[in-house]
Design a protein around this motif. Structure first.
Motif, PDB file in Angstrom:
ATOM      1  N   ASP A 126      38.586  19.023 -25.943  1.00 40.86           N
ATOM      2  CA  ASP A 126      39.675  19.998 -25.399  1.00 40.86           C
ATOM      3  C   ASP A 126      39.774  19.584 -23.860  1.00 40.86           C
ATOM      4  OD1 ASP A 126      38.330  22.022 -26.747  1.00 40.86           O
ATOM      5  OD2 ASP A 126      37.383  22.842 -25.688  1.00 40.86           O
ATOM      6  N   VAL A 127      40.780  19.469 -23.514  1.00 38.52           N
ATOM      7  CA  VAL A 127      41.889  18.664 -22.946  1.00 38.52           C
ATOM      8  C   VAL A 127      42.448  19.278 -21.567  1.00 38.52           C
ATOM      9  CG1 VAL A 127      42.271  16.508 -23.658  1.00 38.52           C
ATOM     10  CG2 VAL A 127      43.928  18.318 -23.717  1.00 38.52           C
ATOM     11  N   GLU A 128      42.945  18.897 -19.936  1.00 39.70           N
ATOM     12  CA  GLU A 128      43.756  19.722 -19.179  1.00 39.70           C
ATOM     13  C   GLU A 128      44.805  19.016 -19.080  1.00 39.70           C
ATOM     14  OE1 GLU A 128      42.640  22.260 -15.459  1.00 39.70           O
ATOM     15  OE2 GLU A 128      42.434  20.217 -14.578  1.00 39.70           O
ATOM     16  N   VAL A 129      45.920  18.513 -19.620  1.00 39.86           N
ATOM     17  CA  VAL A 129      46.680  17.673 -18.880  1.00 39.86           C
ATOM     18  C   VAL A 129      47.758  18.147 -18.184  1.00 39.86           C
ATOM     19  CG1 VAL A 129      49.303  16.168 -18.968  1.00 39.86           C
ATOM     20  CG2 VAL A 129      46.908  16.592 -21.567  1.00 39.86           C
ATOM     21  N   ALA A 130      48.354  17.666 -16.599  1.00 48.98           N
ATOM     22  CA  ALA A 130      48.889  17.897 -15.586  1.00 48.98           C
ATOM     23  C   ALA A 130      49.510  17.045 -15.644  1.00 48.98           C
ATOM     24  CB  ALA A 130      47.941  18.024 -14.360  1.00 48.98           C
ATOM     25  N   VAL A 131      51.227  17.986 -15.918  1.00 46.84           N
ATOM     26  CA  VAL A 131      52.343  16.908 -15.756  1.00 46.84           C
ATOM     27  C   VAL A 131      52.672  16.705 -14.554  1.00 46.84           C
ATOM     28  CG1 VAL A 131      54.992  17.840 -15.921  1.00 46.84           C
ATOM     29  CG2 VAL A 131      52.768  18.835 -17.076  1.00 46.84           C
ATOM     30  N   SER A 132      53.418  15.534 -14.476  1.00 44.59           N
ATOM     31  CA  SER A 132      53.561  14.997 -12.948  1.00 44.59           C
ATOM     32  C   SER A 132      54.396  14.986 -12.147  1.00 44.59           C
ATOM     33  CB  SER A 132      53.879  13.104 -13.215  1.00 44.59           C
ATOM     34  OG  SER A 132      54.290  12.664 -12.242  1.00 44.59           O
ATOM     35  N   PRO A 133      54.144  16.023 -10.791  1.00 46.69           N
ATOM     36  CA  PRO A 133      55.519  15.810 -10.649  1.00 46.69           C
ATOM     37  C   PRO A 133      56.680  15.206 -10.353  1.00 46.69           C
ATOM     38  CG  PRO A 133      53.915  15.842  -9.409  1.00 46.69           C
ATOM     39  CD  PRO A 133      53.510  15.648 -10.188  1.00 46.69           C
ATOM     40  N   ARG A 134      55.993  14.116 -10.491  1.00 47.09           N
ATOM     41  CA  ARG A 134      56.955  12.822  -8.977  1.00 47.09           C
ATOM     42  C   ARG A 134      58.350  12.862 -10.560  1.00 47.09           C
ATOM     43  NH1 ARG A 134      53.447   8.647  -7.598  1.00 47.09           N
ATOM     44  NH2 ARG A 134      52.216   8.826  -9.435  1.00 47.09           N
ATOM     45  N   SER A 135      58.199  12.684 -11.919  1.00 46.29           N
ATOM     46  CA  SER A 135      59.738  12.441 -12.806  1.00 46.29           C
ATOM     47  C   SER A 135      58.288  12.968 -14.228  1.00 46.29           C
ATOM     48  CB  SER A 135      59.486  11.289 -12.669  1.00 46.29           C
ATOM     49  OG  SER A 135      59.569  10.403 -13.958  1.00 46.29           O
ATOM     50  N   GLN A 136      59.596  12.961 -14.751  1.00 45.38           N
ATOM     51  CA  GLN A 136      58.675  13.873 -16.448  1.00 45.38           C
ATOM     52  C   GLN A 136      58.890  12.506 -17.516  1.00 45.38           C
ATOM     53  OE1 GLN A 136      63.144  15.278 -18.200  1.00 45.38           O
ATOM     54  NE2 GLN A 136      61.835  16.288 -19.225  1.00 45.38           N
ATOM     55  N   VAL A 137      58.982  11.190 -16.517  1.00 45.99           N
ATOM     56  CA  VAL A 137      58.052  10.192 -17.424  1.00 45.99           C
ATOM     57  C   VAL A 137      57.273   9.482 -16.586  1.00 45.99           C
ATOM     58  CG1 VAL A 137      60.330   9.876 -18.744  1.00 45.99           C
ATOM     59  CG2 VAL A 137      60.274   8.330 -17.141  1.00 45.99           C
ATOM     60  N   ASP A 138      56.457   9.842 -15.947  1.00 45.78           N
ATOM     61  CA  ASP A 138      55.503   9.868 -15.146  1.00 45.78           C
ATOM     62  C   ASP A 138      54.356   9.695 -16.105  1.00 45.78           C
ATOM     63  OD1 ASP A 138      53.953   7.819 -12.882  1.00 45.78           O
ATOM     64  OD2 ASP A 138      54.849   9.362 -11.257  1.00 45.78           O
ATOM     65  N   ILE A 139      53.529   8.924 -15.517  1.00 45.59           N
ATOM     66  CA  ILE A 139      51.890   9.295 -16.119  1.00 45.59           C
ATOM     67  C   ILE A 139      51.039  10.334 -15.743  1.00 45.59           C
ATOM     68  CG2 ILE A 139      49.595   8.013 -16.390  1.00 45.59           C
ATOM     69  CD1 ILE A 139      51.182   5.079 -15.933  1.00 45.59           C
ATOM     70  N   PRO A 140      50.895  10.868 -16.935  1.00 47.00           N
ATOM     71  CA  PRO A 140      50.106  12.559 -16.257  1.00 47.00           C
ATOM     72  C   PRO A 140      48.766  12.570 -16.002  1.00 47.00           C
ATOM     73  CG  PRO A 140      50.990  12.224 -18.321  1.00 47.00           C
ATOM     74  CD  PRO A 140      51.362  11.422 -18.262  1.00 47.00           C
ATOM     75  N   VAL A 141      48.557  13.163 -14.809  1.00 48.53           N
ATOM     76  CA  VAL A 141      47.081  13.190 -15.175  1.00 48.53           C
ATOM     77  C   VAL A 141      45.747  13.384 -16.491  1.00 48.53           C
ATOM     78  CG1 VAL A 141      44.887  14.090 -13.470  1.00 48.53           C
ATOM     79  CG2 VAL A 141      47.015  12.859 -12.745  1.00 48.53           C
ATOM     80  N   VAL A 142      45.588  13.151 -16.404  1.00 48.73           N
ATOM     81  CA  VAL A 142      44.038  13.911 -17.945  1.00 48.73           C
ATOM     82  C   VAL A 142      43.119  14.485 -17.397  1.00 48.73           C
ATOM     83  CG1 VAL A 142      44.042  13.772 -20.174  1.00 48.73           C
ATOM     84  CG2 VAL A 142      45.824  12.566 -19.018  1.00 48.73           C
ATOM     85  N   ARG A 143      42.894  15.478 -17.821  1.00 45.46           N
ATOM     86  CA  ARG A 143      40.556  15.246 -17.757  1.00 45.46           C
ATOM     87  C   ARG A 143      40.299  16.421 -19.703  1.00 45.46           C
ATOM     88  NH1 ARG A 143      43.229  17.364 -13.048  1.00 45.46           N
ATOM     89  NH2 ARG A 143      42.632  16.268 -10.944  1.00 45.46           N
ATOM     90  N   GLU A 144      39.147  15.432 -19.110  1.00 41.37           N
ATOM     91  CA  GLU A 144      38.471  16.546 -19.995  1.00 41.37           C
ATOM     92  C   GLU A 144      38.064  17.102 -19.801  1.00 41.37           C
ATOM     93  OE1 GLU A 144      35.397  17.126 -23.237  1.00 41.37           O
ATOM     94  OE2 GLU A 144      35.728  15.969 -21.521  1.00 41.37           O
ATOM     95  N   VAL A 145      38.004  18.673 -20.942  1.00 44.26           N
ATOM     96  CA  VAL A 145      37.443  20.138 -19.232  1.00 44.26           C
ATOM     97  C   VAL A 145      35.646  20.702 -20.705  1.00 44.26           C
ATOM     98  CG1 VAL A 145      39.106  20.558 -18.490  1.00 44.26           C
ATOM     99  CG2 VAL A 145      39.036  21.008 -20.732  1.00 44.26           C
ATOM    100  N   ALA A 146      35.734  19.832 -21.853  1.00 43.55           N
ATOM    101  CA  ALA A 146      34.333  20.847 -21.667  1.00 43.55           C
ATOM    102  C   ALA A 146      33.441  19.730 -21.706  1.00 43.55           C
ATOM    103  CB  ALA A 146      34.527  21.035 -23.835  1.00 43.55           C
ATOM    104  N   GLY A 147      33.369  18.723 -20.855  1.00 48.06           N
ATOM    105  CA  GLY A 147      31.845  17.972 -20.740  1.00 48.06           C
ATOM    106  C   GLY A 147      31.183  17.919 -21.809  1.00 48.06           C
TER     107      GLY A 147
END
Lengths: 291, 232
Positions: B55-76
Motif C-alpha cells: 500500500d503506497v502513497e505517491v505524492a506528485v511533485s509540484p515542481r515538474s511533471q517529470v520530477d522525482i515524486p515522494v513515495v511512502r508505504e502506508v500500511a506499515g
C-alpha cells in the motif's frame, strides 16, 4: 492454466528488462545519436523518444526506438525545406553510421551494415513554434511532406487498452515474418478490438479472424491526421500474407491451443520474478538523504 | 513557490492519471487541495499473477511533471528504518532513487507512470527481499553525500578525489574538453572520460553537485549532525 493465462506468461517471457544488454546498447546508441546531432545543430531542435518502449509494446523479439528530432518552425540551421533537413540530418548521422532511408525515418546500422541498431531517427520541423504537430519528409514515397503528431500516436496506442493484444500481435507477425509495419499493425488491432470485449485469448483470436476473413477490407488511418493516407502500408501482398498466416494460426490453435503457436514457457518462482523486477530499472539502487 | 504545474495545466494531470491507472489500476488519485496523491495497493504483477503488493502513497511533485515524486508505504509493512530498508524514520519516505543517478539515466525525466513501473516497481520488489532478511538484490547506495560520492566514483571508475574533482567541475559549470580529466590520469577530458563527463555535465543539475560538495565540506568542518536532512 487457461489460454489467456498462458498468453500472459508468453508476454512475461517477452519482457525486456531495463538492465538487459539490449536496452543498455539501445540507450548507448541513443546517447551517441543525440551527441552527434547536438554537435552539429546545438540545442534548439527538440529531441523526443518514441517507439515500442514509449508505447509499452516492446517485446524481446521485436523492439525499436524512434528518435524524432524536430527543428523549431523558424530554425533553418539544417536547411529551408523538409528535404534539406532530412538530408542534412542523414548526412550528420552517416559520419558514424550506415544509414538507410525508411519512410520518414533514417534507420541506423553499423558502418559495415552487419548490425541493425533498431533505431529510427525521424527528422522534421514543427508546424508552429516548437511543439505539437510536425511536418516530416517521406523520403521513400515521393511525396513532399506529411503532417503528424508523435505524442498523439504514442497516446493512441498507450491508452488503447489493448497493449497486451498488440504485443502478442507483434510477436505473431515477427515469428510469421510478415512485412507489416508496426504502426499499421497497432492501428489495425486497436480498430478491430474497438468495442469488442473478451478474454485476452478471445481478443487475439478475433484479430486473426478479421485478418483471415476480411483482409481485403482492412483499412487504417493516422489518428493524428486523418488526411494522411496510410493505405500504402497494406499492399495486396501484405493482405495475402496476413490472410494465410492467420488461417494457419487459427487452425493450429483449434487443434493444439495457443501453446502450439507460441511454444512452452519455463515457469519462474515468485522470488525469481521479483528478483528480476528488482533489477529491471537501471536506477533501482536505494539511497537515503539522511546520514 | 510558484503554482504547481498540475494546477496550471490540469489536462496534463488527467493524462498522467489515466496512464498511472492503466499501469496500476488499484491506485486512486486524491487531490487534497495542498497536494495530489496516488494512493492504494501497488501491484508487483507479471504474467497475469500478482507476486506481491504494497500500500503506497505517491505524492506528485509540484515542481515538474517529470520530477522525482515522494513515495511512502502506508500500511506499515516496511519498517521505518534507514538501514536496511532505506525509509526515512520521520516521515516514512522511501528513498527510491539517487537523484544524480535519476537525471544521469533519464535526462528528460520520467513521467509518473514510467517512474512507478520503473524505479518504484524495482524498489518495492527489492523491499520484498529485505523483508525476508536478505540483502537488496540491486545493491544499495550509501546514504546522503556518500551516495553521491559513490555515484561519481562509479561513473569515472576512480577514487573519492576524482569524484570530488568532477563535482567541482560540475558545480562550477566549467566542463571543457581540453581540461585535465577529473579521474587524475593526466590526459585531457576529450581523450579520457569524455562520455561520462559530458553526460554528467549535460544531465545532472548543477545544484546537486553543489549541494553534495557543501555537505562534504560541512561534515569536514564537523558541523553536520547525523540526522540533518539533505533534500533533493
Amino acid at each position: 492454466m487457461t489460454e489467456s493465462e498462458y498468453l500472459r506468461k508468453v508476454l512475461g517471457d517477452q519482457t525486456l528488462a531495463d538492465d538487459s544488454q539490449e536496452m543498455k546498447e539501445l540507450r548507448d546508441e541513443r546517447d551517441n545519436v543525440w551527441r552527434l546531432l547536438a554537435a552539429e545543430y546545438g540545442t534548439a531542435p527538440v529531441r523526443r523518444v518514441g517507439g515500442s518502449g514509449a508505447k509499452g509494446t516492446m517485446n524481446k523479439e521485436d523492439f525499436d526506438l524512434d528518435l524524432p528530432y524536430y527543428f523549431p518552425r523558424d530554425d533553418d540551421s539544417a536547411g529551408d525545406t523538409l528535404k534539406e533537413i532530412y538530408e542534412s540530418v542523414e548526412g550528420v548521422l552517416s559520419k558514424e553510421y550506415r544509414v538507410e532511408r525508411k519512410g520518414v525515418a533514417v534507420r541506423l546500422h553499423d558502418k559495415e551494415g552487419k548490425i541493425d541498431f533498431h533505431i529510427d531517427v525521424v527528422p522534421g520541423r514543427f508546424v508552429n513554434g516548437s511543439d505539437g504537430d510536425a511536418f516530416l519528409f517521406p523520403a521513400t514515397s515521393g511525396k513532399e511532406r506529411l503532417q503528424t503528431n508523435l505524442e498523439e500516436h504514442i497516446a493512441h496506442v498507450k491508452n488503447s487498452g489493448v497493449i497486451d493484444e498488440i504485443r502478442l500481435g507483434k510477436l505473431w507477425r515477427t515469428r510469421k515474418k510478415i512485412q507489416l509495419k508496426t504502426f499499421a499493425l497497432e492501428l489495425l488491432i486497436i480498430d478491430i478490438l474497438s468495442g469488442f470485449s473478451g478474454t485476452l485469448a478471445e481478443k487475439l483470436e478475433k484479430v486473426l479472424i478479421e485478418f483471415r476473413d476480411n483482409s481485403e477490407n482492412l483499412s487504417i488511418s493516422d489518428p493524428a491526421n486523418t488526411g494522411n493516407d496510410l493505405s500504402g502500408m497494406l499492399t495486396t501482398e501484405v493482405r495475402n500474407f496476413l490472410k494465410s498466416a492467420a488461417r494457419d494460426t487459427l487452425n493450429t490453435v483449434r487443434s493444439g491451443g495457443w501453446k502450439a503457436v507460441f511454444g512452452e514457457i519455463q515457469e519462474e518462482s515468485s522470488n525469481e520474478v521479483l528478483r528480476r523486477i528488482s533489477l529491471a530499472s537501471p536506477i533501482s539502487r536505494p539511497w537515503g538523504y539522511h546520514e | 513557490m510558484s503554482e504547481p504545474w498540475y494546477r496550471m495545466r490540469p489536462a496534463l494531470l488527467e493524462v498522467d492519471r489515466q496512464q498511472v491507472l492503466q499501469a496500476q489500476p488499484k491506485l486512486e488519485m486524491i487531490d487534497t487541495g495542498d497536494a495530489v496523491l496516488f494512493r492504494g495497493p501497488f501491484l508487483l504483477e507479471e504474467g497475469g499473477k500478482v507476486h506481491e503488493q504494497f500500500d503506497v502513497e505517491v505524492a506528485v511533485s509540484p515542481r515538474s511533471q517529470v520530477d522525482i515524486p515522494v513515495v511512502r508505504e502506508v500500511a506499515g509493512r516496511i519498517p521505518r528504518q534507514l538501514d536496511p530498508h532505506h525509509v526515512i524514520k520521520d516521515d516514512g519516505t522511501l528513498c527510491v532513487v539517487l537523484p544524480e543517478a535519476y537525471w544521469y539515466h533519464y535526462p528528460e525525466g520520467l513521467r509518473l507512470d514510467a517512474f512507478m513501473m520503473g524505479p518504484l516497481r524495482s524498489h518495492l520488489a527489492g523491499q520484498t527481499f529485505v523483508l525476508q532478511g536478505l540483502p537488496w538484490p540491486q545493491k544499495e547506495w550509501p546514504h546522503a553525500a556518500d551516495g553521491s560520492l559513490a555515484f561519481y566514483r562509479e561513473i569515472l571508475g576512480a577514487d573519492d578525489r576524482a569524484a570530488v574533482r568532477l563535482m567541482l567541475m560540475l558545480a562550477k559549470g566549467s566542463i571543457k574538453g581540453h581540461r585535465e580529466c577529473p579521474c587524475g590520469s593526466g590526459a585531457i577530458v576529450r581523450n579520457c572520460h569524455r562520455d561520462a563527463v559530458w553526460k554528467a555535465s549535460e544531465r545532472i543539475p548543477r545544484e546537486l553537485a553543489q549541494r553534495t560538495l557543501y555537505q562534504l565540506w560541512k561534515r569536514r568542518q564537523g558541523q553536520m549532525t547525523p540526522q540533518e536532512p539533505i533534500r533533493a
